[in-house]
Design a protein around this motif. Sequence first.
Motif, mmCIF file in Angstrom:
data_model
loop_
_atom_site.group_PDB
_atom_site.id
_atom_site.type_symbol
_atom_site.label_atom_id
_atom_site.label_comp_id
_atom_site.label_asym_id
_atom_site.label_seq_id
_atom_site.Cartn_x
_atom_site.Cartn_y
_atom_site.Cartn_z
ATOM 1 N N PHE A 27 0.849 -1.201 0.000
ATOM 2 C CA PHE A 27 0.000 0.000 0.000
ATOM 3 C C PHE A 27 0.876 1.239 0.000
ATOM 4 O O PHE A 27 1.486 1.567 0.980
ATOM 5 C CB PHE A 27 -0.925 0.002 1.224
ATOM 6 N N ALA A 28 0.973 1.824 -1.150
ATOM 7 C CA ALA A 28 1.624 3.135 -1.225
ATOM 8 C C ALA A 28 1.019 3.843 -2.402
ATOM 9 O O ALA A 28 0.991 3.324 -3.499
ATOM 10 C CB ALA A 28 3.127 2.994 -1.406
ATOM 11 N N LEU A 29 0.473 4.973 -2.157
ATOM 12 C CA LEU A 29 -0.074 5.750 -3.254
ATOM 13 C C LEU A 29 1.015 6.677 -3.744
ATOM 14 O O LEU A 29 1.249 7.712 -3.214
ATOM 15 C CB LEU A 29 -1.296 6.527 -2.768
ATOM 16 N N SER A 30 1.513 6.302 -4.043
ATOM 17 C CA SER A 30 2.681 7.034 -4.431
ATOM 18 C C SER A 30 2.197 7.509 -5.473
ATOM 19 O O SER A 30 1.961 6.805 -5.070
ATOM 20 C CB SER A 30 3.729 6.187 -4.817
ATOM 21 N N VAL A 31 3.041 4.641 -6.398
ATOM 22 C CA VAL A 31 3.676 5.300 -6.732
ATOM 23 C C VAL A 31 2.858 4.393 -7.415
ATOM 24 O O VAL A 31 3.903 3.055 -5.060
ATOM 25 C CB VAL A 31 3.947 5.197 -6.384
ATOM 26 N N ASN A 407 14.202 12.252 -16.000
ATOM 27 C CA ASN A 407 13.254 12.995 -15.162
ATOM 28 C C ASN A 407 12.961 12.257 -13.864
ATOM 29 O O ASN A 407 13.188 12.758 -12.762
ATOM 30 C CB ASN A 407 11.928 13.205 -15.913
ATOM 31 N N GLU A 408 12.409 11.051 -14.016
ATOM 32 C CA GLU A 408 11.829 10.367 -12.862
ATOM 33 C C GLU A 408 12.868 9.714 -11.958
ATOM 34 O O GLU A 408 12.711 9.685 -10.742
ATOM 35 C CB GLU A 408 10.802 9.335 -13.324
ATOM 36 N N GLY A 409 13.922 9.173 -12.529
ATOM 37 C CA GLY A 409 14.965 8.590 -11.694
ATOM 38 C C GLY A 409 15.652 9.636 -10.848
ATOM 39 O O GLY A 409 15.928 9.430 -9.661
ATOM 40 N N PHE A 410 15.892 10.797 -11.463
ATOM 41 C CA PHE A 410 16.550 11.857 -10.707
ATOM 42 C C PHE A 410 15.653 12.352 -9.574
ATOM 43 O O PHE A 410 16.097 12.499 -8.430
ATOM 44 C CB PHE A 410 16.920 13.021 -11.627
ATOM 45 N N ALA A 411 14.375 12.623 -9.877
ATOM 46 C CA ALA A 411 13.466 13.102 -8.833
ATOM 47 C C ALA A 411 13.292 12.057 -7.740
ATOM 48 O O ALA A 411 13.176 12.392 -6.552
ATOM 49 C CB ALA A 411 12.118 13.473 -9.438
ATOM 50 N N SER A 412 13.285 10.776 -8.129
ATOM 51 C CA SER A 412 13.129 9.704 -7.135
ATOM 52 C C SER A 412 14.350 9.594 -6.225
ATOM 53 O O SER A 412 14.231 9.128 -5.093
ATOM 54 C CB SER A 412 12.889 8.365 -7.843
ATOM 55 N N VAL A 437 15.932 0.958 -4.209
ATOM 56 C CA VAL A 437 17.000 0.064 -4.682
ATOM 57 C C VAL A 437 16.516 -1.374 -4.733
ATOM 58 O O VAL A 437 16.634 -2.060 -5.766
ATOM 59 C CB VAL A 437 18.255 0.190 -3.786
ATOM 60 N N GLN A 438 15.959 -1.865 -3.626
ATOM 61 C CA GLN A 438 15.512 -3.260 -3.613
ATOM 62 C C GLN A 438 14.310 -3.466 -4.525
ATOM 63 O O GLN A 438 14.145 -4.540 -5.114
ATOM 64 C CB GLN A 438 15.212 -3.686 -2.178
ATOM 65 N N ARG A 439 13.486 -2.466 -4.671
ATOM 66 C CA ARG A 439 12.366 -2.555 -5.607
ATOM 67 C C ARG A 439 12.882 -2.679 -7.045
ATOM 68 O O ARG A 439 12.352 -3.447 -7.843
ATOM 69 C CB ARG A 439 11.490 -1.318 -5.458
ATOM 70 N N ALA A 440 13.913 -1.918 -7.362
ATOM 71 C CA ALA A 440 14.492 -1.996 -8.706
ATOM 72 C C ALA A 440 15.111 -3.363 -8.952
ATOM 73 O O ALA A 440 14.977 -3.929 -10.047
ATOM 74 C CB ALA A 440 15.538 -0.899 -8.881
ATOM 75 N N THR A 471 8.994 0.715 -12.770
ATOM 76 C CA THR A 471 9.978 0.626 -11.697
ATOM 77 C C THR A 471 11.389 0.901 -12.195
ATOM 78 O O THR A 471 12.214 1.455 -11.460
ATOM 79 C CB THR A 471 9.904 -0.769 -11.046
ATOM 80 N N ILE A 472 11.672 0.503 -13.427
ATOM 81 C CA ILE A 472 13.019 0.720 -13.963
ATOM 82 C C ILE A 472 13.305 2.218 -14.051
ATOM 83 O O ILE A 472 14.335 2.707 -13.556
ATOM 84 C CB ILE A 472 13.171 0.038 -15.338
ATOM 85 N N SER A 473 12.413 2.974 -14.686
ATOM 86 C CA SER A 473 12.656 4.410 -14.858
ATOM 87 C C SER A 473 12.752 5.130 -13.521
ATOM 88 O O SER A 473 13.618 5.987 -13.323
ATOM 89 C CB SER A 473 11.546 5.028 -15.702
ATOM 90 N N TYR A 474 11.860 4.807 -12.594
ATOM 91 C CA TYR A 474 11.835 5.496 -11.311
ATOM 92 C C TYR A 474 12.909 4.961 -10.362
ATOM 93 O O TYR A 474 13.803 5.689 -9.929
ATOM 94 C CB TYR A 474 10.464 5.336 -10.647
ATOM 95 N N SER A 475 12.786 3.693 -10.017
ATOM 96 C CA SER A 475 13.605 3.156 -8.926
ATOM 97 C C SER A 475 15.025 2.801 -9.353
ATOM 98 O O SER A 475 15.983 3.106 -8.642
ATOM 99 C CB SER A 475 12.910 1.930 -8.318
#
Length: 959
Positions: A27-31, A407-412, A437-440, A471-475
């Motif tokens: 449960f996370a509304l992230s993301v 964009n997203e990796g940097f902001a994350s 990190v572990q999510r990626a 997950t790849i782009s963000y995490s």
Amino acid sequence: MSQGYYVSRTVAVSAAVVAVVAAITIFALSVAYSKHKCTAGGGGGDGGGDGGTLVGPTPAPEAREPWDRYRLPDTLYPVHYNVTLWPRLTKNEHGLYVFTGHSTVDFKCEKETDLILIHSSKLNLTKSNGHHATLTGLGRARAPSIKTTWLQEKTEYLVVQLSGKLVPGHSYQLHTKFQGELADDLEGFYRSEYTEKGVKKIVATTQMQATYARKAFPCFDEPAMKAVFHITLIHPPGTIALANSRDAEILHTSLDETDVLVTRFEPTKRMSTYILAFIVSDFGSIQKDETDSTTLVRIWARKTALESGHGDYALNVTLRVLEFFERYYNTSYPLTKSDQVALPDFNAGAMENWGLITYRETSLLYDPKTSSNGNKERVLTVIAHELAHMWFGNLVTLRWWNDLWLNEGFASYVEYLGADHAEPSWHIKDMIVQGDVQRAFAADSLVSSHPLTRSENEVSKPEEISQMFDTISYSKGAAVLRMLSEFLSEPVFVKGLSSYLHQFAFGNTVYSDLWDHLQDAAQSTGLHVNLPYSVHDIMNRWILQMGFPLVTIDTTTGTISQKHFLLDPDAVVDRPSIYNYQWIVPIKWMKNGVHQDQHWLIEKTAVFAPMRASGSQWILANLNVSGYYRVNYDQQNWERLFAQLSSDHQVIPIINRAQIIDDAFSLVKARILNTTVALQTTKYLVQEREYMPWEAASRSLNYFFQMFDRTEVYGPMLTYLRRLVQPLYDHFQSDQPLSHTMAYTKGIAVSLACKTGVPGCKQQVLDQFRQWMREPHNNRIDPNLKWVVYCHAIAAGAEAEWNFGWEMLQNVTMASEAARLRSALGCTKLPWLLNRYLEYSLDPSKIRKQDAASTIGYVASNVVGQSFAWDFFRSKWDYLFKEFGGGSFVFPSLITSVTRRFSTEFELQQLLDFQRDHPDLGSGKVALDQAIEKTRANIKWMAENKKAVLDWFNSQSAS
């Protein structure tokens, strides 16, 4: 954009733990989006290869006609737009909410052409002189007449064919008039609804990323097509209008015999269409009256929410985070105002519209009386994520969506830095390990993964762009940038970043531009002498090929090797890589608790004598998990680490205690390490009180729950875990004050205790819940334990508990509380209630459309409900695909959630049948490929490990 449920990224404790021990989903509304040659630039050297040419799949044959291609031609470039929109907040005679508008775009001709292609989707364009648009010349330009116009539905273009040529260097203006539906599809210009004090309210709002600005007005809808926007909104008296810039003028007038306000806004900065936003609503706002900042900062939300103080925390931390990023980037905030808006209906976690950020209510509103630490942390980190984009993403923007991670990796990554500045006592920078990190690692260990930067021919259609929001782009993006900052040092990283932002302000870039500036910073500070190769050569291996290495250390010989880590070691990798899946790996390590000098692993295999160990000596690599790789050791070193954990676990850093558990269980899933070795990592937990190791253990054991909760292994496993968690549960029975993260640990303790049958736990939560049932207006349950109490009480209870939870959900006004209740309702063990809940999920009058996918996911994560959710998903697929659209962000998470437990040949065949019967899965294609891959891996793992796991748990119960 911060991710929503579909690409969830944890910041609250319930994210991993609920999935493990309460049988509900994370449960996370992230993301939860340019052209450039996919080459890195940069130096050569032995490790450099050819500079980084990206290798991708064979491109599809190019369409013959320009209007059949998904990318705009390079013939025209917009300069500025004038857009006037009038959203109707009441239904028309056909029962629809609509908006009308007209717009002009001034553009410059770059190359001679007799064709204008401009994006337009689901707009009814008014014809003038038989055409959908009119064209005029600007300055000395003479516009040729229009030959014909039409709407190309597939590629979403308004096509304008001319009788003559547009002249390079000349400027022209295209005018259109249109009408669109203000639908509830959460895309483009859409409507959100809520009820306040018994009155239904309508909000007209936007979500343009990635390809939805074209649904609001005709535009050149690509990130590199930056322009200045002049926005005018027409709206009812009593409502307010917001846009990216400040309002310049508000007129009270009459149009079409209707009393209206006309709000004209100041011109925007030069910007991309996807960060454009405008809102008409009945919202209220709060702002700081006393501040030295020249930036106007406001929080907008439902008036009752603001009156209750739910926006106060967001306002306070926004100012602190903005100040941090101005110093961090060494660049002033680019705009004069920062509005942040909490929307009742919103598909993502938040969206970084420049100067007008939009959020789910759970991501912006916080009630100190009812919200948990996790809710508070969620608000802080999402605000930090979106504010980070104001510079990195908005001021300097990717050229095309294949570089979305820029964009997203940097902001994350930097969201943790901004949040840490705002709340230093939380030590939130460490949370990136389990949050990203572990999510990626989990996503990037599949052969269906992809490089951070993909070839452009893989990312052109809207659904292909949507798939990049993963997950790849963000995490993974966050993880590799953190690794880069670690080995460069933060001062050098920030120096290069500041230079990059200054050079490319209001422009567009590719990833290699960032490498150039970081390399210059390394050289100007002398750091480059400590690097084995250039920044280009090191980092291209991490972004131009998918996956990550498993670093194996043999402490008997000092041999270090690297190998592409795959969840299924038998899987065939069919994506070529010029680097042959070899990385340049920075290794920070310690020996017997003493930090050592960083070592670089460049070859596939090398001998590094200092990593030999003997006697009781032990080696621990990847200190603080600063590198994006997993670690394996020889059996003797594993046993020495276990001995150290048992004798004095605090010698090993907290992050690395979590890493040992996470790496070991992942190696087991990949059939590299014996299962019993990973299980041994949990034995020391009887002494552990810190959150991160327990969170890693509960997340790792979640796989065992998913694989074994339908088998004979389940009973002995519960017996072992019950004995493991009892000391932690007892530790938290007193009412001592708890730190931010210790409150999370208590949640794990109570939840796991109830799950495994620790005496008194279930009765305790049931008593608390029933006390609330007796006094519905006096909920005394600890906000940090609500997610535990609600779920376990509804699971242990009957229809009365479920019905009470449903009633509370209907009446709740705080979005974070609603999210907890929705999650808990999926915990019931009564099949008929689960099926009823699934039916409710697609009824917008019962469950908001934005919450449909996560609600199905909550049922799917319940062992009783998993098969019901899978059957429901298949039976409703055609409806879902039509209702949400093929490019929707919801499909990846939906497919992942309903297939998570699959581990039999029968379930695999069902997946293959579904894939065969549905050749067009839109944005869900990759998720289904991953589900098939993970199911095959689970089948193999179960066949090899089930007996060993059963024997181990039985042996622990007997000892």
